[in-house]
Design a protein around this motif. Structure first.
Motif, mmCIF file in Angstrom:
data_model
loop_
_atom_site.group_PDB
_atom_site.id
_atom_site.type_symbol
_atom_site.label_atom_id
_atom_site.label_comp_id
_atom_site.label_asym_id
_atom_site.label_seq_id
_atom_site.Cartn_x
_atom_site.Cartn_y
_atom_site.Cartn_z
ATOM 1 N N ARG A 1 -1.906 0.867 42.932
ATOM 2 C CA ARG A 1 -1.912 -0.594 42.890
ATOM 3 C C ARG A 1 -1.040 -1.173 44.010
ATOM 4 N NH1 ARG A 1 -1.373 -3.848 37.193
ATOM 5 N NH2 ARG A 1 -1.293 -5.972 38.042
ATOM 6 N N THR A 2 0.097 -0.543 44.229
ATOM 7 C CA THR A 2 1.010 -1.011 45.279
ATOM 8 C C THR A 2 0.392 -0.798 46.662
ATOM 9 O OG1 THR A 2 2.868 -0.387 43.835
ATOM 10 C CG2 THR A 2 3.372 -0.862 46.139
ATOM 11 N N LYS A 3 -0.203 0.366 46.875
ATOM 12 C CA LYS A 3 -0.805 0.658 48.186
ATOM 13 C C LYS A 3 -1.959 -0.301 48.465
ATOM 14 C CE LYS A 3 -0.795 3.210 51.918
ATOM 15 N NZ LYS A 3 -0.706 4.681 51.916
ATOM 16 N N ALA A 4 -2.710 -0.664 47.402
ATOM 17 C CA ALA A 4 -3.825 -1.590 47.574
ATOM 18 C C ALA A 4 -3.356 -2.966 48.023
ATOM 19 C CB ALA A 4 -4.614 -1.708 46.271
ATOM 20 N N ALA A 5 -2.090 -3.302 47.716
ATOM 21 C CA ALA A 5 -1.546 -4.613 48.099
ATOM 22 C C ALA A 5 -1.080 -4.644 49.546
ATOM 23 C CB ALA A 5 -0.379 -4.983 47.172
ATOM 24 N N TRP A 6 -1.085 -3.491 50.207
ATOM 25 C CA TRP A 6 -0.562 -3.440 51.581
ATOM 26 C C TRP A 6 -1.349 -4.351 52.519
ATOM 27 C CZ3 TRP A 6 -1.440 0.867 55.664
ATOM 28 C CH2 TRP A 6 -0.580 0.668 56.739
ATOM 29 N N GLY A 7 -2.639 -4.461 52.284
ATOM 30 C CA GLY A 7 -3.455 -5.294 53.156
ATOM 31 C C GLY A 7 -3.007 -6.741 53.201
ATOM 32 N N SER A 8 -2.323 -7.207 52.146
ATOM 33 C CA SER A 8 -1.890 -8.607 52.109
ATOM 34 C C SER A 8 -0.633 -8.853 52.923
ATOM 35 C CB SER A 8 -1.644 -9.037 50.652
ATOM 36 O OG SER A 8 -0.468 -8.428 50.132
ATOM 37 N N ILE A 9 0.044 -7.784 53.337
ATOM 38 C CA ILE A 9 1.331 -7.973 54.019
ATOM 39 C C ILE A 9 1.363 -7.349 55.406
ATOM 40 C CG2 ILE A 9 2.409 -5.882 53.052
ATOM 41 C CD1 ILE A 9 4.179 -9.264 53.450
ATOM 42 N N GLU B 1 5.859 -15.991 59.865
ATOM 43 C CA GLU B 1 6.111 -17.156 59.012
ATOM 44 C C GLU B 1 5.720 -16.873 57.566
ATOM 45 O OE1 GLU B 1 4.461 -17.203 61.897
ATOM 46 O OE2 GLU B 1 6.002 -18.179 63.146
ATOM 47 N N GLU B 2 4.607 -16.171 57.366
ATOM 48 C CA GLU B 2 4.165 -15.846 56.010
ATOM 49 C C GLU B 2 5.141 -14.894 55.326
ATOM 50 O OE1 GLU B 2 -0.687 -16.168 56.507
ATOM 51 O OE2 GLU B 2 0.348 -14.372 57.207
ATOM 52 N N LYS B 3 5.604 -13.904 56.038
ATOM 53 C CA LYS B 3 6.563 -12.958 55.447
ATOM 54 C C LYS B 3 7.884 -13.642 55.139
ATOM 55 C CE LYS B 3 5.779 -9.963 58.761
ATOM 56 N NZ LYS B 3 5.809 -8.768 59.626
ATOM 57 N N ASP B 4 8.337 -14.503 56.039
ATOM 58 C CA ASP B 4 9.596 -15.207 55.805
ATOM 59 C C ASP B 4 9.495 -16.142 54.603
ATOM 60 O OD1 ASP B 4 10.606 -13.868 57.964
ATOM 61 O OD2 ASP B 4 10.482 -15.559 59.351
#
Length: 418
Positions: A9-17, A23-26
């Motif tokens: 589940r965590t690895k699948a979320a990698w695409g979002s970050i 600016e999005e990460k901050d």
């Protein structure tokens, strides 16, 4: 949910970050910091449960590592904000060159993917690791020790709420629910899911990960840190440095564990050291440092007789092994034999001696007239700390954003063939 399912589940979320803008990460990080402070009451309540359960099971010094306060939670939130303020290195060109055939080769910095952290009794690691992972475009999986699990789970819950509040995927940070050895073994062998494993804790944990992991693993942090007081040292400076390196927070890996003193100044220096670390601390109602002395030091000041094992022990307590050495050569030889290659220091006004110490001591951080307590990501300006690597490949010393990255080569051309 099993550990493997949570990893997937965590690895699948990698695409979002991984391709998110700076600016999005901050924005995610600042929301995490705000949520951490907003949920401090819940975090402190869970931390109180951890503290109560740990009393009598771990030392008072280790209890201090476990304890959270309003001010410590605020410092954790500030660490996240400091990570947000760092330059974003994702995607930057590390090198670029053009070949004679006209193709251009760019070496580009990119995130690692899923970073897993196995740690013991320091709940602040939770927010530090999450902040650096997200800033560097990675997702992270926490695996806390049972002593700190309630605190760490509450912290992760707050961080995930912050991410979700600004539209992010909360699965970019997760915590393993199982605190048994089985879950640690899963993380060590989750090939294809875990891109980097970072153990943070005692020697046993680090050794188990290094020896059993089939995923890439960083050897971190056991710190048998030395301060060598040279013949040409400013003795008052030396006392000040050692007092800070040993007593400011003895439970951390950059605390001093061994003091080496040149024989020419031992009779003058050692009484000063004892006065500062033992006598004055006792008079002030503070915990005095137990000095474990080799034979030469024991002839000058009272203390506990040292065994050979004392010079190979990370005490993480108010204990300091002390030895008198014949010269700079003997000091360097002692450090090289006993050091864990974390942080070692020379105190001297002799530039030639300082240069030799720096050149010949093979540690991740080598200090001249500075306390070893500065080996820390925040103190180096790298942001809150992921860990201290004592190995040589990929990462060494305090691990910041660059150490949570890798690179790939991008080749562009106009139809070139070989």
């Amino acid at each position: 949910m099993t550990t493997i399912e949570l990893l997937e589940r965590t690895k699948a979320a990698w695409g979002s970050i991984r391709s998110a803008s700076a600016e999005e990460k901050d924005r995610l990080l600042l929301a995490m910091a705000e949520s951490l402070e907003a949920n401090s009451e819940d975090i402190l309540r869970e931390n109180a449960k951890d503290m109560e359960a740990a009393k009598g099971a771990i030392s008072d010094v280790m209890l201090d590592r476990l304890a959270l306060t309003e001010s410590r939670i605020h410092a954790m939130a500030e660490g996240i904000r400091e990570a947000a303020a760092l330059p974003d290195h994702v995607g930057r060109a590390l090198a670029q060159f053009k070949r004679p055939n006209g193709m251009t080769i760019t070496k580009r910095q990119v995130p690692l993917g899923l970073v897993a952290i196995i740690y013991e009794s320091r709940p602040n690691v939770t927010s530090d690791a999450a902040a650096l992972c997200i800033k560097s475009g990675n997702v992270c999986m926490m695996r806390s020790g049972k002593e700190a699990y309630r605190s760490s789970h509450a912290i992760v819950t707050a961080l995930k709420a912050g991410v979700e509040s600004v539209g992010g995927d909360p699965d970019i940070v997760n915590i393993v629910e199982d605190t048994t050895h089985a879950s640690a073994q899963v993380l060590m062998t989750a090939d294809g899911l875990v891109d980097l494993l970072i153990p943070r804790g005692g020697k046993g944990l680090i050794r188990a990960c290094v020896e059993n992991a089939s995923v890439p693993c960083i050897e971190t942090g056991t710190g048998i840190c030395h301060v060598y007081v040279d013949r040409d040292a400013d003795l008052n400076m030396a006392v000040k440095i050692i007092e800070n390196a040993k007593t400011s927070r003895p439970s951390v890996c950059n605390a001093e564990e061994v003091c080496l003193v040149h024989c020419d100044i031992a009779k003058e220096f050692l009484p000063k050291l004892k006065a500062a670390l033992v006598d004055k601390r006792r008079e002030a109602g503070l915990v005095p440092v137990e000095l474990r002395l080799d034979e030469a030091a024991a002839e000058i000041i009272p203390g506990t007789a040292a065994t050979e094992l004392d010079f190979d022990t990370e005490f993480l307590d108010y204990i300091l092994a002390v030895a008198v050495v014949d010269d700079l050569d003997a000091a360097i030889a002692h450090v090289q034999h006993h050091s864990t290659h974390h942080s070692d220091c020379i105190v001297t006004e002799n530039q030639a001696a300082a240069d030799r110490f720096v050149d010949e001591v093979d540690s991740a951080a080598v200090y001249v007239n500075v306390s070893t307590r500065f080996t820390d990501g925040g103190e180096f300006g790298l942001g809150c700390e992921m860990g201290i690597s004592t190995q040589k490949l990929h990462a060494r010393g305090p691990m910041g954003l660059d150490e949570l990255s890798t690179y790939k080569y991008v080749i562009t051309g106009s139809g070139q063939i070989r």
